[in-house]
Write an enzyme that holds these catalytic residues in place. Structure first.
Site, PDB file in Angstrom:
ATOM      1  CB  SER A 155       6.816  43.633  -7.588  1.00 20.09           C
ATOM      2  OG  SER A 155       6.113  42.408  -7.656  1.00 20.09           O
TER       3      SER A 155
ATOM      4  CB  CYS B  73      15.232  47.681  -7.148  1.00 21.89           C
ATOM      5  SG  CYS B  73      16.904  47.195  -6.752  1.00 21.89           S
TER       6      CYS B  73
ATOM      7  NE  ARG C 119       7.363  40.222 -17.165  1.00 21.38           N
ATOM      8  CZ  ARG C 119       7.088  41.094 -16.207  1.00 21.38           C
ATOM      9  NH1 ARG C 119       7.941  42.053 -15.918  1.00 21.38           N
ATOM     10  NH2 ARG C 119       5.969  41.020 -15.548  1.00 21.38           N
TER      11      ARG C 119
ATOM     12  CE  LYS D 148       9.947  31.864 -11.633  1.00 22.12           C
ATOM     13  NZ  LYS D 148       9.655  32.859 -12.708  1.00 22.12           N
TER      14      LYS D 148
HETATM   15  P1  NAD Z   1       7.813  40.430 -10.218  1.00 19.95           P
HETATM   16  O1  NAD Z   1       7.484  40.475  -8.775  1.00 19.95           O
HETATM   17  O2  NAD Z   1       6.686  40.550 -11.198  1.00 19.95           O
HETATM   18  O3  NAD Z   1       8.497  39.008 -10.583  1.00 19.95           O
HETATM   19  C1  NAD Z   1       9.615  38.542  -9.865  1.00 19.95           C
HETATM   20  C2  NAD Z   1       9.608  37.008  -9.894  1.00 19.95           C
HETATM   21  O4  NAD Z   1       8.422  36.531  -9.251  1.00 19.95           O
HETATM   22  C3  NAD Z   1       9.603  36.416 -11.307  1.00 19.95           C
HETATM   23  O5  NAD Z   1      10.466  35.313 -11.330  1.00 19.95           O
HETATM   24  C4  NAD Z   1       8.161  36.024 -11.524  1.00 19.95           C
HETATM   25  O6  NAD Z   1       8.007  34.903 -12.366  1.00 19.95           O
HETATM   26  C5  NAD Z   1       7.673  35.690 -10.119  1.00 19.95           C
HETATM   27  N1  NAD Z   1       6.239  35.989  -9.934  1.00 19.95           N
HETATM   28  C6  NAD Z   1       5.531  36.976 -10.537  1.00 19.95           C
HETATM   29  N2  NAD Z   1       4.248  36.961 -10.105  1.00 19.95           N
HETATM   30  C7  NAD Z   1       4.151  35.952  -9.208  1.00 19.95           C
HETATM   31  C8  NAD Z   1       3.082  35.456  -8.403  1.00 19.95           C
HETATM   32  N3  NAD Z   1       1.859  35.984  -8.445  1.00 19.95           N
HETATM   33  N4  NAD Z   1       3.334  34.423  -7.575  1.00 19.95           N
HETATM   34  C9  NAD Z   1       4.573  33.879  -7.532  1.00 19.95           C
HETATM   35  N5  NAD Z   1       5.622  34.310  -8.268  1.00 19.95           N
HETATM   36  C10 NAD Z   1       5.423  35.331  -9.099  1.00 19.95           C
HETATM   37  O7  NAD Z   1       8.946  41.500 -10.481  1.00 19.95           O
HETATM   38  P2  NAD Z   1       9.562  41.982 -11.868  1.00 19.95           P
HETATM   39  O8  NAD Z   1       8.550  42.803 -12.595  1.00 19.95           O
HETATM   40  O9  NAD Z   1      10.189  40.837 -12.583  1.00 19.95           O
HETATM   41  O10 NAD Z   1      10.752  42.926 -11.353  1.00 19.95           O
HETATM   42  C11 NAD Z   1      10.594  44.283 -11.042  1.00 19.95           C
HETATM   43  C12 NAD Z   1      10.433  44.484  -9.555  1.00 19.95           C
HETATM   44  O11 NAD Z   1      11.531  43.953  -8.848  1.00 19.95           O
HETATM   45  C13 NAD Z   1      10.394  45.980  -9.169  1.00 19.95           C
HETATM   46  O12 NAD Z   1       9.409  46.154  -8.194  1.00 19.95           O
HETATM   47  C14 NAD Z   1      11.788  46.225  -8.584  1.00 19.95           C
HETATM   48  O13 NAD Z   1      11.863  47.295  -7.679  1.00 19.95           O
HETATM   49  C15 NAD Z   1      12.035  44.916  -7.919  1.00 19.95           C
HETATM   50  N6  NAD Z   1      13.467  44.696  -7.685  1.00 19.95           N
HETATM   51  C16 NAD Z   1      13.919  44.730  -6.408  1.00 19.95           C
HETATM   52  C17 NAD Z   1      15.264  44.552  -6.143  1.00 19.95           C
HETATM   53  C18 NAD Z   1      15.773  44.563  -4.725  1.00 19.95           C
HETATM   54  O14 NAD Z   1      16.875  44.043  -4.505  1.00 19.95           O
HETATM   55  N7  NAD Z   1      15.062  45.105  -3.777  1.00 19.95           N
HETATM   56  C19 NAD Z   1      16.157  44.339  -7.200  1.00 19.95           C
HETATM   57  C20 NAD Z   1      15.654  44.295  -8.495  1.00 19.95           C
HETATM   58  C21 NAD Z   1      14.299  44.473  -8.729  1.00 19.95           C
END
Ligand code: NAD
Length: 499
Positions: free
Chosen positions: A226, A281, A177, A173
């Site tokens: 996140s 990240c 975006r 999934k």
């Molecule tokens: P996000 O948490 O908004 O979304 C990530 C995924 O979760 C997406 O597929 C989204 O559709 C889904 N999602 C969003 N809201 C949800 C909800 N309420 N319930 C269930 N699923 C939901 O993150 P983003 O904005 O796409 O990515 C940026 C974030 O990811 C930053 O915080 C970054 O630090 C983090 N990140 C972490 C790593 C790591 O390995 N630690 C790597 C890359 C990015």
């Protein structure tokens, strides 16, 4: 308007829900496509079909699965330009950076070409009279990968490679975006010989994620995104009895010691702070110079470097340093945080708020910003900004700098710049952060190690890719086998040693 659907049983299919999310062009602010958000029935169908396909895939020998990874790797290389353009078009990062996104994912696929070596179990012969023990690794079954927007190729590849080469089927999934790259990767995998149904790409939002978390057939969930969502997904998946590894947000600090090469440190900070508009990240978002003299000399070096950065759309060519942020909401949030930093008394040394680009007035561009004299109580310090904003927190001593890093709630990556081996060694040993760089600003481990943060940057026990990933995507079964030749003993009711 282009309509993006799902990849089910080896075919691109249209969504039936009538619900869509806009896929933006971050450089122009225009909607460039819309992606279907799957219904519960569509998700159930994808999972049921994956479960059927998984049985045959798991029965395929590990070497054959590795050969699919070899062909897949070759196809990724052949399609590097197309993939990079796809990443840049939806994400907004520059083409060279987008190639890095694909490349760091490809490196994980390269390790998966040697998956059979990672999937070997353990054995002990003659553990007792006529008794042999062996532990084998078996796939979990159907697993899910839920990925963020900021690495549209790399993170799906981190999930797909280890999960599939271990014999699982996967429901991927991707972020709504940036959906196109995952769909194209699925097509390439089919060309590489992956049987239909083993990888299903289901687009969607929270409804699909919740459907995955509650579905009894899904055995494992690998999430990246996140922190609040990572924590939520970990809790819900675990309480439903699934294996889960959920990687979250970050606030990565770089300590600059008085003996560091300050030109090299400034170069590193500019690359790690502003590359990909800070949407990594592992971006460095906090510089921690030790001593005012170091801080002044560092700021003096940073300012001209930052002022030289070229911000623009990826289509403007390879001398662009970084592009827009992902959405208007993200841009507004970043600008709001910069305002809060000014209001709370930090010194805004470089101000990116007024950045405008002719012809791209509606794009989600934010110019590079640099803060000095940031303190830990300020919002710009407490929140993950995920934008082109670098904060400087001055520390009086190495111990103060170390304490700052250790007290932060996140623990993804950190770095120290120093010429002193003892200090570097002490830092690497004591700091409570998962990935540490010594004179290296973005210490993302190479693909034959594993990647993962500590504290609120990760929930679950095992890291992603490398040896940990093969542990995560397999279950150990231990067999105790006895053959009776030469054994005279009759029935025994005692629980006892095997000898
Ligand atoms: P996000 O948490 O908004 O979304 C990530 C995924 O979760 C997406 O597929 C989204 O559709 C889904 N999602 C969003 N809201 C949800 C909800 N309420 N319930 C269930 N699923 C939901 O993150 P983003 O904005 O796409 O990515 C940026 C974030 O990811 C930053 O915080 C970054 O630090 C983090 N990140 C972490 C790593 C790591 O390995 N630690 C790597 C890359 C990015």
């Amino acid at each position: 308007m282009q309509e993006i659907g799902h990849w089910i049983n080896g075919k691109m299919v249209k969504g039936t829900s009538g619900r869509f999310a806009d896929v933006m062009n971050p450089a122009t602010g225009e909607v460039q496509a819309r992606v279907a958000l799957a219904t519960p029935a569509e998700l159930d169908h994808a999972i049921e079909e994956a479960a059927k396909a998984q049985v045959g895939w798991a029965a395929t020998n590990p070497q054959s699965r590795a050969r699919v990874m070899m062909a897949f790797g070759a196809l990724i290389n052949q399609n590097m330009d197309k993939l990079a353009e796809m990443v840049a078009r939806e994400h907004g990062k520059t083409i060279p950076d987008a190639k890095g996104d694909v490349q760091r994912g490809l490196e994980v696929i390269e390790v998966c070409m040697g998956a059979p070596a990672m999937l070997k179990g353990e054995a002990m012969d003659s553990a007792g009279p006529g008794i042999d023990l062996y532990a084998i690794r078996q796939p979990l079954g159907v697993v899910a990968g839920i990925t963020p927007f900021n690495f549209p190729a790399m993170i799906p590849l981190w999930k797909i490679g280890p999960a599939l080469s271990s014999g699982n089927a996967m429901i991927l999934k991707p972020s709504e975006r940036v959906p196109s790259t995952s769909l194209f990767l699925a097509e390439l995998l089919q060309q590489a010989g992956l049987p239909d149904g083993v990888l299903q790409v289901v687009n969607g939002d929270k409804d699909v994620v919740d459907g995955i978390l509650d579905h009894p057939v899904i055995q494992g969930v690998g999430f990246v995104g996140s922190t609040p969502i990572a924590q939520y997904i970990y809790g819900r998946a675990a309480s439903n009895g699934k294996r889960a590894q959920c990687f979250g947000g970050a606030k990565n600090h770089m300590i600059i010691m008085p003996d560091a090469d300050l030109d090299k440190a400034a170069d590193a900070l500019v690359g790690a702070g502003y590359g990909a508009a800070g949407e990594r990240c592992m971006a460095i978002s906090v510089a921690v110079p030790v001593g005012d003299k170091t801080a002044d000399a560092l700021i003096e070096r940073l300012v001209p470097r930052i002022e030289k950065l070229k911000v623009g759309p990826y289509t403007a060519g390879n001398d662009i340093d970084f592009g827009p942020v992902i959405t208007k909401q993200s841009k507004d949030r970043i600008l709001g945080l910069i305002n809060s930093g000014v209001e709370q008394g930090a010194k805004l040394v470089v101000d990116g708020r007024g950045f405008k680009l002719q012809g791209y007035e509606n794009g989600f561009f934010v110019g590079p910003s640099l803060f000095d004299h940031v303190t830990p109580d300020m919002e710009i310090y407490k929140q993950e900004i995920f934008g082109p904003v670098l904060s400087t927190v001055r520390a009086g001593s190495y111990d103060q700098a170390l304490k700052l890093v250790m007290d932060n709630e996140y623990g993804n990556g950190t770095a120290i710049f120093t010429a002193d081996g003892d200090t570097a060694r002490d830092f690497a040993s004591r700091v409570n952060v998962g990935m540490v760089g010594i004179n290296f600003p973005i210490p993302v481990p190479l693909s034959y190690f594993s990647f993962g943060g500590w504290k609120k940057s990760a929930f679950g026990d095992l890291n992603q890719y490398g040896p940990d990933a093969f542990r995560f995507y397999t279950k150990t079964k231990t067999v105790t086998a006895r053959w009776f030749s030469g054994i005279k003993e009759g029935a025994s009711l005692n629980f006892k040693a095997l000898d």
